[in-house]
Design an enzyme around this catalytic site. Structure first.
Site, PDB file in Angstrom:
ATOM      1  N   LYS A  95    -133.885 -92.997 -26.685  1.00 23.03           N
ATOM      2  CA  LYS A  95    -132.915 -92.949 -27.615  1.00 23.03           C
ATOM      3  C   LYS A  95    -131.618 -93.810 -26.965  1.00 23.03           C
ATOM      4  CE  LYS A  95    -129.186 -89.986 -29.675  1.00 23.03           C
ATOM      5  NZ  LYS A  95    -128.665 -88.618 -29.868  1.00 23.03           N
ATOM      6  N   LYS A 111    -117.731 -86.197 -35.521  1.00 28.75           N
ATOM      7  CA  LYS A 111    -117.494 -85.061 -34.474  1.00 28.75           C
ATOM      8  C   LYS A 111    -116.111 -84.554 -34.307  1.00 28.75           C
ATOM      9  CE  LYS A 111    -121.446 -86.405 -31.712  1.00 28.75           C
ATOM     10  NZ  LYS A 111    -122.050 -85.278 -31.692  1.00 28.75           N
ATOM     11  N   ASP A 142    -124.754 -86.874 -38.105  1.00 31.95           N
ATOM     12  CA  ASP A 142    -124.733 -86.425 -36.619  1.00 31.95           C
ATOM     13  C   ASP A 142    -126.064 -86.287 -36.103  1.00 31.95           C
ATOM     14  OD1 ASP A 142    -123.648 -86.526 -34.305  1.00 31.95           O
ATOM     15  OD2 ASP A 142    -122.513 -84.695 -34.581  1.00 31.95           O
ATOM     16  N   ARG A 169    -132.677 -88.756 -33.754  1.00 28.51           N
ATOM     17  CA  ARG A 169    -134.099 -88.440 -34.238  1.00 28.51           C
ATOM     18  C   ARG A 169    -134.412 -89.581 -35.376  1.00 28.51           C
ATOM     19  NH1 ARG A 169    -132.649 -82.317 -36.582  1.00 28.51           N
ATOM     20  NH2 ARG A 169    -131.180 -82.751 -34.589  1.00 28.51           N
TER      21      ARG A 169
HETATM   22  N1  BES Z   1    -125.890 -86.898 -29.220  1.00 31.26           N
HETATM   23  C1  BES Z   1    -125.882 -85.687 -29.926  1.00 31.26           C
HETATM   24  C2  BES Z   1    -126.301 -84.495 -28.859  1.00 31.26           C
HETATM   25  C3  BES Z   1    -125.311 -84.274 -27.737  1.00 31.26           C
HETATM   26  C4  BES Z   1    -124.670 -83.179 -27.872  1.00 31.26           C
HETATM   27  C5  BES Z   1    -125.795 -84.855 -26.629  1.00 31.26           C
HETATM   28  C6  BES Z   1    -123.982 -82.963 -26.612  1.00 31.26           C
HETATM   29  C7  BES Z   1    -125.044 -84.411 -25.559  1.00 31.26           C
HETATM   30  C8  BES Z   1    -124.151 -83.637 -25.555  1.00 31.26           C
HETATM   31  C9  BES Z   1    -126.753 -85.639 -31.375  1.00 31.26           C
HETATM   32  O1  BES Z   1    -126.871 -86.820 -31.709  1.00 31.26           O
HETATM   33  C10 BES Z   1    -126.217 -84.699 -32.211  1.00 31.26           C
HETATM   34  O2  BES Z   1    -124.955 -84.857 -32.522  1.00 31.26           O
HETATM   35  N2  BES Z   1    -126.845 -83.457 -32.375  1.00 31.26           N
HETATM   36  C11 BES Z   1    -126.290 -82.628 -33.348  1.00 31.26           C
HETATM   37  C12 BES Z   1    -127.254 -82.214 -34.411  1.00 31.26           C
HETATM   38  C13 BES Z   1    -126.913 -81.365 -35.266  1.00 31.26           C
HETATM   39  C14 BES Z   1    -125.924 -82.225 -36.236  1.00 31.26           C
HETATM   40  C15 BES Z   1    -128.224 -81.019 -36.188  1.00 31.26           C
HETATM   41  C16 BES Z   1    -125.959 -81.544 -32.337  1.00 31.26           C
HETATM   42  O3  BES Z   1    -126.604 -81.065 -31.451  1.00 31.26           O
HETATM   43  O4  BES Z   1    -124.862 -80.816 -33.023  1.00 31.26           O
HETATM   44 ZN    ZN Z   2    -126.436 -88.446 -30.845  1.00 34.53          ZN
HETATM   45 MN    MN Z   3    -125.193 -87.108 -33.222  1.00 35.67          MN
END
Ligand code: BES
Ligand code: ZN
Ligand code: MN
Length: 496
Positions: A262, A274, A344, A348
């Protein structure tokens, strides 16, 4: 990266300048040979006065030892010599690097009471020096600001029984360290400097090591039908890229193994934006792609006897008038449709098309993807294990073993049809979020819908690739996690 110390290997002869490092075991004390470097016999008293017991990571410093021209003599604890495995030797190297401070020249004598250090161990110590010495200070214009190291380069000499053997082994490990440092650089670099194009250009540089590098542009990806990946990119001014790296070190007829990363160069969250606090960390949301690129560097540099494919999906997740909206439905390269309920959950979407493309084009022996995929994996495992999700027990077991051996640990998480149901959608084949529970697992279930029956493992490295706690061999925000782990996996099971 600011300093790459020069490292050489030599026989332990009379050392007269700079800093001399001697190793001392916890129960064994100094090797008999140490006396030869201590003409005035100051060591036993000095060590006693410093209450030095030889515990791993501790040291005792003797300044300008009488009767020598040395600036310092350092006794470095290495714990129990019989327990010194590969990881321990890396840590000893890290401690040697720290002991050097501003010295111009440091000689470490690899003589351990009760244990003969091999040339492999000498090389591992040297690798530890390289990993520990890394700092990301290229944007500090006052170099004396940077960890107090100035811009001095230290020359390290590792004195050991078989310098030629150690040098040969080190040539390999130096290549692996180079991969780790490349991954760290990519992750540390801010997103205004490293966008998809710049990242792809860095990957292209691997051609100098003999890696074949192809770059797919957005138009190519459109033709391939990568609607999931392109949907993420469409809110950014900067176009997406996919990089395909091939290292052909194995037999021509052998199917490759494949690694997929990724590479979200910045993750604002998109329209599902975010919160401001901590958003700057999302420059590291390409940690998976960085590890894959670093791994390809490592394998090529040490001329691994394996056919390996590395694929990275490079996008920026931003928001503007063209950005994808919650509720949008996109069609992935697989033909499966996805309802994007949260922009966000973009990693995936990128991997869905990268995994499908990889499987479709290369029919690999296995696919392992790495991704800073979910905050949920940080809640579950913290920063000391990556989450491992797999459809194949053998592959999962091998990854676990490689993790134990390298210290880049993984912990297997459950998967199954009950979790898979959670991402079924009312309006499309699936949705890109699964609700509040088991967020790391539903993300993995999503990926699994794009790998068919190919042996596959997903490493969620959100907790391990960035914001890393410092340790004996890493003093920087971006650990370079995954390069040593996967190099080890390839070396132990897929070469020759
Ligand atoms: N890149 C983030 C995940 C992440 C969070 C990486 C903290 C490193 C540190 C990912 O794209 C994301 O935003 N995931 C969300 C998914 C949710 C919206 C289902 C998350 O983990 O909150
Ligand atoms: Zn991300
Ligand atoms: Mn994200």
């Amino acid at each position: 990266m600011s300093r790459t110390p020069a490292i050489s290997f030599a026989k332990p002869s009379s050392i007269s300048e700079g800093v001399l490092v001697l190793l001392s075991g916890e129960e064994t004390g100094l090797a008999a040979s140490a006396a030869g470097h201590d003409p005035q016999g100051v060591l036993p008293r000095a060590v006693e006065a410093a209450s030095f017991k030889g515990k791993m990571g501790t040291s005792a410093d003797i300044l300008a030892p009488h009767g020598t021209a040395l600036d310092r003599l350092v006794v470095l604890g290495i714990g129990k010599p019989s327990a010194l495995d590969e990881q321990a030797w890396l840590k000893v190297g890290g401690a040697v690097q720290t002991a050097a401070r501003k010295a111009k020249k440091v000689t470490v004598i690899l003589d351990v009471a009760g244990a003969e250090a091999s040339s492999t161990e000498a090389a591992q110590l040297a690798m530890g020096i390289l990993l520990r010495a890394y700092t990301f200070d290229k944007y500090k214009t006052r170099k004396d600001d940077a960890n107090g190291d100035g811009d001095k380069e230290t020359a390290f000499v590792v004195a050991c029984a078989d310098p030629a053997g150690a040098k040969k082994k080190f040539a390999e490990l130096e290549g692996i360290a180079g991969g780790v440092l490349l991954a760290r650089d990519l992750v540390n670099e801010p997103a205004n400097i490293l966008g998809p194009l710049e990242f792809a250009a860095k990957a292209k540089e691997l051609e100098s090591l003999g890696v074949e590098v192809e770059i797919l542009h957005d138009a190519d990806m459109e033709k391939l039908g990568m609607g999931a990946l392109l949907g993420v990119a469409q809110g950014s001014e900067r176009p997406a890229r996919m990089v395909v790296m091939k290292w052909n070190g194995g037999k021509a007829k052998d199917k490759p193994v494949a690694f997929v990363g990724k590479g979200v160069v910045f993750d604002s969250g998109g329209i599902s934006i975010k919160p401001a606090a901590g958003m700057e960390d999302m420059k590291g949301d390409m940690g998976g792609a960085a590890a894959v690129t670093g791994l390809m560097h490592a394998l090529a540099a040490r001329k691994a006897k394996a056919n390996v494919v590395g694929i990275i999906g490079l996008v920026e997740n931003m928001l503007d008038g063209k950005a994808q909206r919650p509720g949008d439905i996109v069609t992935s390269m697989s033909g499966q449709t996805i309802e994007v309920l949260n922009t966000d959950a973009e990693g995936r979407l990128v991997l869905a098309d990268a995994l499908w493309y990889c499987n479709d084009r290369f029919e690999p022996r296995f696919m392992i993807n790495l991704a800073t995929l979910t905050g949920a994996i940080l809640i579950a495992l913290g920063q000391h294990h990556a989450g491992l999700f797999s459809n194949n027990d053998e592959l999962a077991g091998r990854l676990f073993e490689a993790g134990q051996a390298t210290g880049e640990k993984v912990w297997r998480m459950p998967m199954g049809p009950d979790y898979d149901k959670l991402i079924d959608s009312k309006n499309a084949d699936m949705k890109n979020i699964g609700g509040r529970h088991a967020g790391a697992i539903t993300a993995a279930q999503f990926l699994q819908r794009f790998v068919k029956d190919t042996p596959w493992a997903h490493l969620d490295v959100a907790g391990t690739a960035m914001g890393s706690p410092t340790n004996e061999i890493s003093q920087t925000w971006a650990s370079g996690y995954g390069v040593r782990l996967l190099d080890r996996l390839v070396r132990d099971h897929y070469e020759g």
